[in-house]
Design an enzyme around this catalytic site. Structure first.
Site, mmCIF file in Angstrom:
data_model
loop_
_atom_site.group_PDB
_atom_site.id
_atom_site.type_symbol
_atom_site.label_atom_id
_atom_site.label_comp_id
_atom_site.label_asym_id
_atom_site.label_seq_id
_atom_site.Cartn_x
_atom_site.Cartn_y
_atom_site.Cartn_z
ATOM 1 N N ASP A 120 8.707 -6.675 8.077
ATOM 2 C CA ASP A 120 7.321 -6.601 8.526
ATOM 3 C C ASP A 120 6.491 -7.388 7.509
ATOM 4 O O ASP A 120 6.918 -7.574 6.370
ATOM 5 C CB ASP A 120 6.886 -5.139 8.575
ATOM 6 C CG ASP A 120 5.398 -4.992 8.812
ATOM 7 O OD1 ASP A 120 4.893 -5.578 9.777
ATOM 8 O OD2 ASP A 120 4.745 -4.296 8.018
ATOM 9 N N ASP A 128 6.881 -0.633 6.940
ATOM 10 C CA ASP A 128 6.132 0.560 6.565
ATOM 11 C C ASP A 128 5.162 0.875 7.701
ATOM 12 O O ASP A 128 4.926 0.059 8.583
ATOM 13 C CB ASP A 128 5.362 0.367 5.248
ATOM 14 C CG ASP A 128 4.194 -0.586 5.395
ATOM 15 O OD1 ASP A 128 4.289 -1.498 6.239
ATOM 16 O OD2 ASP A 128 3.193 -0.429 4.682
ATOM 17 N N THR A 177 2.569 -7.144 6.885
ATOM 18 C CA THR A 177 1.483 -6.427 6.224
ATOM 19 C C THR A 177 1.996 -5.158 5.557
ATOM 20 O O THR A 177 2.580 -4.304 6.199
ATOM 21 C CB THR A 177 0.377 -6.069 7.222
ATOM 22 O OG1 THR A 177 -0.075 -7.271 7.847
ATOM 23 C CG2 THR A 177 -0.792 -5.402 6.525
#
Length: 626
Positions: A311, A503, A313
């Site tokens: 991922d 996350d 960000t």
């Protein structure tokens, strides 16, 4: 005491085995070895019967594991009177099943935090202005709802009037607030920022985006193929060799005792013990590095990972916008510009306000109070500071007060906040969500460790995503992804196993869908942590590489331990077949084999020395335990 009772009820076979072991030892010390032998033998018969029934059902389904040899070994030790060996084999067998059951139970708790965070309450507007609180599950399509500041959007909806900013980071991974205006769609699970607004439900809670994420996690977790236990891969050949040698010894001598003597030294304890001990050692080593690994099978998958997916960000980037530059107009002091801008932002609830204030404090600038301040939601702030009128926000908003304001040049991934002082354009503040300092080194290290491909999946726009990927050397990029898009992308990757690092709630489904999900859980991304196989409790991306290396070290040591046990056991079987090892001596010899394999497997706690390891790697391992 309560913990002991709870686990005794949950794993009665292990508890009974331990009690019988203690009782047998007491009877032996008291001079009643016959009672001890009857206790162990009787319990061995019971367990062998239970396991034999389960073994038969597994064989009918086409699964052949270590249980076959374990049951045969229990029976053989009973026949030759080696009751201590009987009890040890029973303990290894029932204890291993208890550990597997515990792991399965933990997997069923993956969704707990995600479900707890789901929107629970909605404010329904009735009779024009009256508001009633109802459960989010009672919202119907067409209901008009009031959404207050900092509240979670309870269901998918459309904005009826005004404008606001939404934090959609938990859904899309986008770190910056998304501005929505009248008629725009709102996704459930988004967090409203500054303004109270009215919305109209376009879906029920069950059909909304957040619940779809929950469903994706469940579906992905259930569809994941199970990992075959490492030791089971050696069960068939080892069992076949043991039975062949024992059968030949019986055939050649005509003595059935010889068959039992061979099987005594062929007990599968090295296989039953070596791999679990090594994997538990590897998990202990990982925990000391701030890496929680949820099971030995996860370490196996980490060791074989061929694709690393990230991922953006909060994973490859810090997830917090930071001030990159202060661009003051000629004649304006940059420090003064930043001081006044940060002072005005004290009265803003915008996510960038904290970044600007932090930048001012980092430069040693003191923030000043305003005699008057007002914020126009999603546009900017106007404040009177030290007798000066300060306006900060979007270019269009600043132009209303300073017509000479002009757009500043931005690189990909940057955004600007514009500032006017006393009706004149003073400059701009450029911010970005920076990549982690060790992100590029982590990508390179994963390539060096054997991953073939690196992929980035993000909800961000293409220009920002491409800029970050180019900066870090990532080959494949997919941008503007919703959680479902990420799941499909991971499932389509050709080089497996796939390692996914992320996350936030938005990453929970794809973490569950990947062969190995790694959650950066240091910032409290509970849903991601519960859906993942590995949780990194320290906000350090490089621990991903540590996890892969620990997995590879652990699997290597586990295989070494298994092979050491197999080679020694086969040698002892041949000697026993020749009649040179009586059953009692054979049982003691087998215990020595167990000890050797356990001691070798325990090297996984420190990692051992990998053949061909470089000097820096060896130094790094030494520093890890200093």
């Amino acid at each position: 005491m309560l913990w002991v009772r709870a686990n005794a009820r949950r794993y009665p076979l292990v508890a009974i085995t331990l009690v019988i072991g203690v009782a047998s030892a007491a009877f032996g010390i008291a001079g009643m070895p016959e009672v001890a032998q009857w206790l162990c033998t009787g319990w061995g018969v019971v367990v062998a019967a239970m396991q034999g029934w389960g073994m038969l059902r597994d064989l009918l389904r086409g699964h052949w594991g270590l249980d076959v040899l374990a049951v045969t070994a229990i029976v053989a030790t009973i026949l030759v009177g080696e009751y201590v060996a009987t009890l040890l084999i029973v303990l290894m067998l029932t204890g291993g099943e208890a550990l597997e059951d515990y792991a399965a139970g933990r997997a069923r708790r993956e969704l707990t935090a995600l479900l707890e965070r789901a929107p629970q309450l909605a404010h329904r507007v009735v009779d024009g202005d009256a508001v009633e609180d109802i459960p989010a599950t009672d919202v119907r399509v067409g209901d008009e709802l009031l959404l207050r500041p900092s509240e979670i959007v309870p269901v998918d909806a459309v904005l009826l009037s005004g404008s606001t900013a939404l934090d959609q980071s938990s859904l899309t991974g986008e770190s910056l607030p998304v501005e929505v205006h009248e008629g725009d769609d709102l996704l459930s699970g988004s967090v409203n920022a500054e303004a109270a607004v009215r919305i109209r439900a376009t879906a029920t809670a069950a059909d909304s985006q957040y619940q779809r994420i929950v469903a994706l996690v469940e579906e992905a977790a259930e569809s994941r193929a199970p990992v075959v236990r490492l030791a089971d891969r050696y069960a068939v050949p080892f069992t076949a060799v043991a039975l062949l040698i024992a059968g030949l010894a019986w055939w050649a001598t005509g003595d059935p005792v010889r068959f039992a003597e061979v099987l005594v030294v062929a007990t599968p304890c090295p296989l039953l013990i070596a791999a679990p001990v090594a994997f538990m050692g590897g998990m202990s080593r990982a925990a000391r590095r701030g890496i929680i690994v949820k099971g030995g099978g996860v370490l196996e998958q980490l060791a074989a990972a061929r694709t690393a997916v990230f991922d953006k960000t909060g994973t490859l980037t810090t997830g917090t916008p930071t001030v990159d530059a202060v661009r003051a107009e000629p004649g304006v002091d940059p420090a003064t510009l930043l001081t006044l801008a940060a002072s005005a932002e004290q009265y803003s609830s915008h996510v960038l306000a904290a970044s600007i204030m932090s930048a001012a404090r980092d430069r040693g600038l003191a923030l000043r109070p305003a005699s008057r301040a007002s914020e126009r939601a999603t546009f900017g702030v106007e404040a009177a500071i030290d007798g000066q009128q300060v306006v900060i926000g979007k270019l269009a908003f600043v132009r209303e007060h300073a017509p000479d304001a002009h757009e500043t040049e931005l690189a990909r991934g940057e955004l600007a906040i514009y500032v006017a002082i006393d009706g004149r354009f003073a400059g701009s503040i450029v911010a970005r969500d920076p990549v982690r300092e060790n992100a590029a080194a982590t990508i390179a290290a994963l390539h060096a460790a054997g991953t073939r491909e690196t992929v980035m999946l993000t909800g961000d726009a293409w220009p920002t995503a491409r800029h970050v990927a180019d900066e870090l050397g990532i080959e494949t990029v997919r941008a503007e992804c919703l959680p479902g898009d990420k799941v499909e992308a991971v499932r389509a990757l050709p080089h497996r196993p796939v390692l996914m690092v992320g996350d936030g709630v938005n990453d929970a489904p794809v973490l569950a869908a990947a062969d190995v999900g790694v959650a950066m859980g240091a910032k409290g991304a509970t849903a991601a942590s519960e859906s993942a196989d590995v949780v990194i409790t320290i906000d350090d991306l490089s621990r991903t590489v540590d996890a892969v290396r620990i997995g590879r070290d652990t699997k290597r040591i586990a295989l070494q331990s298994i092979w050491i046990g197999i080679v020694i056991s086969v040698a002892l079987m041949v000697i026993a077949a020749l009649g040179a090892i009586p059953a009692t001596i054979g049982a003691l010899a087998q215990e020595a084999v167990d000890l050797v394999t356990i001691l070798w497997a325990l090297r996984a706690i420190r990692g051992g020395a990998r053949p061909g390891a470089t000097a820096p790697e060896r130094r790094g391992r030494m520093e890890e335990y200093a």
